[in-house]
Design an enzyme around this catalytic site. Sequence first.
Site, mmCIF file in Angstrom:
data_model
loop_
_atom_site.group_PDB
_atom_site.id
_atom_site.type_symbol
_atom_site.label_atom_id
_atom_site.label_comp_id
_atom_site.label_asym_id
_atom_site.label_seq_id
_atom_site.Cartn_x
_atom_site.Cartn_y
_atom_site.Cartn_z
ATOM 1 C CG HIS A 38 -4.685 9.337 10.631
ATOM 2 N ND1 HIS A 38 -4.368 8.497 9.586
ATOM 3 C CD2 HIS A 38 -5.055 10.504 10.056
ATOM 4 C CE1 HIS A 38 -4.536 9.138 8.439
ATOM 5 N NE2 HIS A 38 -4.946 10.357 8.700
ATOM 6 C CB THR A 43 1.971 5.700 3.234
ATOM 7 O OG1 THR A 43 0.723 6.331 2.921
ATOM 8 C CG2 THR A 43 3.114 6.531 2.669
ATOM 9 C CG ASN A 54 4.777 1.897 -0.392
ATOM 10 O OD1 ASN A 54 4.716 1.991 0.834
ATOM 11 N ND2 ASN A 54 3.723 1.627 -1.133
HETATM 12 P P1 CNA Z 1 -2.311 1.516 3.534
HETATM 13 O O1 CNA Z 1 -3.252 2.233 2.660
HETATM 14 O O2 CNA Z 1 -2.725 0.212 4.131
HETATM 15 O O3 CNA Z 1 -0.979 1.279 2.680
HETATM 16 C C1 CNA Z 1 0.134 0.602 3.200
HETATM 17 C C2 CNA Z 1 1.222 0.614 2.130
HETATM 18 O O4 CNA Z 1 2.406 0.075 2.712
HETATM 19 C C3 CNA Z 1 0.895 -0.217 0.890
HETATM 20 O O5 CNA Z 1 1.148 0.576 -0.250
HETATM 21 C C4 CNA Z 1 1.887 -1.398 0.971
HETATM 22 O O6 CNA Z 1 2.356 -1.788 -0.295
HETATM 23 C C5 CNA Z 1 3.003 -0.823 1.795
HETATM 24 N N1 CNA Z 1 3.734 -1.789 2.604
HETATM 25 C C6 CNA Z 1 3.244 -2.846 3.315
HETATM 26 N N2 CNA Z 1 4.242 -3.440 4.005
HETATM 27 C C7 CNA Z 1 5.383 -2.748 3.721
HETATM 28 C C8 CNA Z 1 6.732 -2.869 4.132
HETATM 29 N N3 CNA Z 1 7.141 -3.832 4.968
HETATM 30 N N4 CNA Z 1 7.634 -1.963 3.668
HETATM 31 C C9 CNA Z 1 7.256 -0.986 2.790
HETATM 32 N N5 CNA Z 1 5.981 -0.842 2.348
HETATM 33 C C10 CNA Z 1 5.054 -1.696 2.831
HETATM 34 O O7 CNA Z 1 -1.824 2.430 4.745
HETATM 35 P P2 CNA Z 1 -1.734 4.006 4.840
HETATM 36 O O8 CNA Z 1 -1.023 4.284 6.101
HETATM 37 O O9 CNA Z 1 -1.271 4.632 3.598
HETATM 38 O O10 CNA Z 1 -3.274 4.373 5.009
HETATM 39 C C11 CNA Z 1 -3.613 5.237 5.907
HETATM 40 C C12 CNA Z 1 -4.537 4.642 7.003
HETATM 41 C C13 CNA Z 1 -4.258 3.229 7.425
HETATM 42 C C14 CNA Z 1 -4.258 5.443 8.211
HETATM 43 O O11 CNA Z 1 -5.430 6.090 8.580
HETATM 44 C C15 CNA Z 1 -3.828 4.503 9.319
HETATM 45 O O12 CNA Z 1 -4.296 4.932 10.548
HETATM 46 C C16 CNA Z 1 -4.429 3.197 8.945
HETATM 47 N N6 CNA Z 1 -3.788 2.005 9.549
HETATM 48 C C17 CNA Z 1 -2.846 2.103 10.533
HETATM 49 C C18 CNA Z 1 -2.272 0.965 11.057
HETATM 50 C C19 CNA Z 1 -1.226 1.102 12.142
HETATM 51 O O13 CNA Z 1 -1.302 2.038 12.944
HETATM 52 N N7 CNA Z 1 -0.236 0.213 12.181
HETATM 53 C C20 CNA Z 1 -2.646 -0.301 10.592
HETATM 54 C C21 CNA Z 1 -3.641 -0.375 9.591
HETATM 55 C C22 CNA Z 1 -4.196 0.788 9.075
#
Ligand code: CNA
Length: 242
Positions: free
Chosen positions: A123, A193, A216
């Site tokens: 992304h 994720t 996760n």
């Molecule tokens: P999401 O949909 O927000 O899912 C995150 C997942 O991680 C959830 O299922 C949580 O239960 C799990 N989770 C949270 N904390 C932890 C941890 N400490 N250890 C293990 N699991 C954990 O995020 P995805 O990445 O699946 O969604 C994709 C989007 C979100 C992408 O397009 C990203 O660019 C976008 N995003 C990115 C960031 C970043 O760059 N840090 C922040 C917020 C969103």
Amino acid sequence: MLASVDDIVNVINNSSNIVFFGGAGISTESNIPDFRSTDGLYNMEYDYPPETIISHSFFINNPKEFYRFYKNKCLKPMLNAEPNATHKALSKLEKEGKLKAIVTQNIDDLHHRAGSKTIYELHGTSFRNYCTKCGKEYSIEEVVNDKNDIMTCECGGIVRPDIVLYEEPLDDNVVSKSIKAISECETLIIAGTSLVVYPAAGLIRYYRGHKLILINLSKVPNEDEIDYVYHGKAGEVFSRFL
Ligand code: CNA
């Protein structure tokens, strides 16, 4: 099957060709909120849901509101964040020759800052920004510190982050390299994720081995097809490799 931290550590120790596929949950332990957890962006008050604001059409039609959300909720936490145990352990595993690639949905640059080299950013990254008219590049600091409602270039064009907004296609080259790495690896670790954002989530279908690991906090779709499932924080597993 459900696995313990010890089970997962053993699989990783006995693997020599690992690929890591991660998302926003990898950086929550660096205090960058994810999109879907209880304290993630989806559960905070805003006029529109994040996937509406961070979409191509919203950026074109409502750049002021895009910038307000993007600067406050995305960029500011990223600018202050430091790599956590997971980022550092992955960098160490790569140096040891065990980890071959990181495929990430994150846009926060923390894998680079932890020292990892082979990173496929599906992304894009918030740390590159460019003028949509003349192409001039801007740093994340310049964007965060810009005082205007909409950041514009000296040529008058609107500046945008080099991230893939919703409704925009992924970069073909990044996708091909990710597919190659995933399809050739012995062990695929999926972590942090929700696996609901496509087409990124669909790339794990290219894995052909029998050492598929999920780490996760919450459940993900089709978990019963995964060889080792650990519900907990990524840092609980990866701190064991530091
Ligand atoms: P999401 O949909 O927000 O899912 C995150 C997942 O991680 C959830 O299922 C949580 O239960 C799990 N989770 C949270 N904390 C932890 C941890 N400490 N250890 C293990 N699991 C954990 O995020 P995805 O990445 O699946 O969604 C994709 C989007 C979100 C992408 O397009 C990203 O660019 C976008 N995003 C990115 C960031 C970043 O760059 N840090 C922040 C917020 C969103």
